[in-house]
Design an enzyme around this catalytic site. Structure first.
Site, mmCIF file in Angstrom:
data_model
loop_
_atom_site.group_PDB
_atom_site.id
_atom_site.type_symbol
_atom_site.label_atom_id
_atom_site.label_comp_id
_atom_site.label_asym_id
_atom_site.label_seq_id
_atom_site.Cartn_x
_atom_site.Cartn_y
_atom_site.Cartn_z
ATOM 1 N N GLY A 94 0.837 -1.189 0.000
ATOM 2 C CA GLY A 94 0.000 0.000 0.000
ATOM 3 C C GLY A 94 0.866 1.231 0.000
ATOM 4 C CD GLN A 140 5.089 -6.801 -0.472
ATOM 5 O OE1 GLN A 140 5.607 -7.332 -1.432
ATOM 6 N NE2 GLN A 140 3.856 -6.333 -0.511
ATOM 7 C CB THR A 157 -1.882 -8.323 4.090
ATOM 8 O OG1 THR A 157 -1.716 -9.146 2.931
ATOM 9 C CG2 THR A 157 -0.594 -7.602 4.394
HETATM 10 P P1 IMP Z 1 1.564 -11.460 3.108
HETATM 11 O O1 IMP Z 1 2.434 -10.748 2.134
HETATM 12 O O2 IMP Z 1 0.169 -10.903 3.177
HETATM 13 O O3 IMP Z 1 1.587 -12.948 2.931
HETATM 14 O O4 IMP Z 1 2.165 -11.195 4.579
HETATM 15 C C1 IMP Z 1 3.412 -11.716 4.991
HETATM 16 C C2 IMP Z 1 4.139 -10.734 5.888
HETATM 17 O O5 IMP Z 1 4.575 -9.610 5.125
HETATM 18 C C3 IMP Z 1 3.288 -10.164 7.019
HETATM 19 O O6 IMP Z 1 4.117 -9.943 8.142
HETATM 20 C C4 IMP Z 1 2.821 -8.826 6.476
HETATM 21 O O7 IMP Z 1 2.515 -7.914 7.493
HETATM 22 C C5 IMP Z 1 4.055 -8.417 5.701
HETATM 23 N N1 IMP Z 1 3.754 -7.494 4.588
HETATM 24 C C6 IMP Z 1 3.223 -7.823 3.388
HETATM 25 N N2 IMP Z 1 3.116 -6.734 2.608
HETATM 26 C C7 IMP Z 1 3.613 -5.713 3.317
HETATM 27 C C8 IMP Z 1 3.821 -4.324 3.023
HETATM 28 O O8 IMP Z 1 3.536 -3.818 1.934
HETATM 29 N N3 IMP Z 1 4.382 -3.583 4.023
HETATM 30 C C9 IMP Z 1 4.750 -4.133 5.210
HETATM 31 N N4 IMP Z 1 4.577 -5.421 5.524
HETATM 32 C C10 IMP Z 1 4.024 -6.195 4.583
#
Ligand code: IMP
Length: 423
Positions: free
Chosen positions: A40, A219, A131
């Site tokens: 985001g 990320q 997320t």
């Molecule tokens: P996922 O990418 O939704 O599978 O989440 C895996 C991990 O990455 C979690 O700890 C999320 O909070 C983190 N994460 C995923 N996308 C972001 C981002 O854009 N900013 C910060 N943390 C993220």
């Protein structure tokens, strides 16, 4: 010709959106190469605040074209919603301005269902804090060679076959039947069809034509599935090397790799974080820095800048420069801590430890540098910064061993200090 990659050097949320937005003014094309709507960006332009999840922030400049590359996982519904919201805010995105890879994988409803089921099934210490956007399961299907790609949405029969082959559990099919899902996703595919393109061909043609290009990573380095704090990571590769894979270009086309680093550290979700501040200082940074997730609105964990992590990010990304963001959040602190190494089991550690146990148990070794009282959020000239702010920047740059090219002191485009001439 110039191709620059922008990557996060910490756990995401470093302010890449603003930096991409700033640099996008001088480019022709912005390409997103991995991740999905787990990311985001908040970009503030005049009175307007834009929240973007999938579409590169370059879209806010009329002259810039944007690409969602093959390495991204696309939730079609979310993408169309984002296009709709931009339109409401006066940004009309035509297929000429946004190209989406035909071979990008699709996040299906089952991926979101499974993401939350998996997370619920994990015991307290094993939770990742995803997320919940279906990112992990969508990439799992991609790597298992069972994924659905955007071009598959255009072939209703083929899509049905692919979905049926999955044997999704009845608990899921009771909520949404395959027939209904196929109807819905075929319809979404029709709406996205005008935007679909061979984006590798498009980007390579643009490079050939001498266009200026930014490749935007989502990320951050420590969330990289290979190089991050596994398993507390995302399911893609945010690091610079992945830009070639996720956009379909050769490594020799890359000219610069810009790392975006927050002047302190934050992390959302679970996983080790040696410089985390649990008490007042953590809260202070969270409140002052408005550290709440753009995607999930979760409060971010906050702590001091970690040079072990930054040096690691410089190495695995091959960074050529750093953009330091949110320096203004440190205004008013008497002392600022910077972690220069770790203590673990009586040893001093200078390099990022790959063993999660060691990283998890590492105690930060801090240097303390004097802070400044002044509000620096209105300063745009390095020379006008308080002497201790200048010293802090020089100190970080010296420890990093690469130049700091830009400093951000607020969310607006104008709240930026440029230290290097750009070409
Ligand atoms: P996922 O990418 O939704 O599978 O989440 C895996 C991990 O990455 C979690 O700890 C999320 O909070 C983190 N994460 C995923 N996308 C972001 C981002 O854009 N900013 C910060 N943390 C993220």
């Amino acid at each position: 010709m110039s191709v620059k990659i922008i990557v996060g050097t910490q756990w995401g949320d470093e302010g890449k959106g603003k930096i991409t937005d700033m640099l996008a003014e001088q480019v022709d094309l912005v390409v997103r190469y991995q991740g999905g709507n787990n990311a985001g960006h908040t970009v503030v332009v005049g009175p307007n605040t834009f929240k973007l999840h999938l579409i590169p922030s370059g879209i806010l400049y009329e002259s810039v074209q944007c690409v969602i590359g093959n390495g991204v996982v696309v939730d079609p519904e979310i993408l169309l919603e984002e296009l709709g919201r931009l339109k409401e805010q006066g940004v009309h995105v035509t297929p000429d301005r946004l190209k989406i890879s035909t071979i990008a994988h699709v996040i299906l409803p089952y991926h979101k269902f499974l993401d939350s089921q998996q997370e619920e099934g994990r015991s307290a210490g094993d939770k990742i804090g995803t997320t919940g956007r279906g990112i992990g399961p969508a990439y799992t299907d991609k790597i298992s060679r069972t994924g659905v790609r955007l071009l598959d949405l255009l072939d209703k029969e083929g899509l049905k076959k692919k979905c049926e082959a999955h044997n999704w559990p009845q608990a899921f099919q009771d909520r949404l039947s395959i027939d209904d899902m196929v109807d819905q996703y075929f319809e979404l595919g029709q709406r996205l069809a005008p935007f679909l393109e061979d984006t590798s061909l498009f980007v390579n043609d643009a490079i050939q034509a001498g266009k200026r290009i930014i490749m935007e990573g989502a990320q951050g380095t420590l969330l990289d599935v290979d190089h991050g704090t596994y398993p507390f990571v995302t399911s893609s590769n945010p690091i610079a090397g992945a830009a070639c894979v996720g956009a379909g270009i050769g490594p020799h086309k890359i000219d610069q790799v810009i790392g975006v680093t927050k002047a302190y550290s934050t992390r959302v979700g679970e996983g080790p974080f040696p410089t985390e501040e649990h008490a007042e200082m953590g809260e202070y940074l969270r409140d002052k820095g408005c550290e709440y997730g753009t995607t999930t609105e979760r409060p971010r964990r906050c702590g001091w800048l970690d040079m072990v992590v930054l040096r690691y990010a410089i190495r695995v990304n091959g960074l050529t420069e750093i953009c330091l963001t949110k320096l203004d959040v440190l205004d008013g602190l008497k002392k600022i801590k910077v972690c220069t190494g770790y203590k673990w089991n009586g040893e001093t550690i200078k390099h990022f430890p790959l063993d999660p146990k060691v990283f998890g148990e590492s105690e930060p070794i801090y240097d303390e540098v004097p802070g400044w009282d002044e509000d620096i959020s209105g300063i745009t000239d390095f020379d006008k910064l308080p002497v201790n702010a200048k010293n802090y920047i020089k100190y970080v740059s010296n420890l990093a061993g690469i130049p700091i090219s830009m400093i951000s002191v607020g969310s607006k485009r104008s709240q930026t200090i440029h230290l290097l001439e750009r070409h």
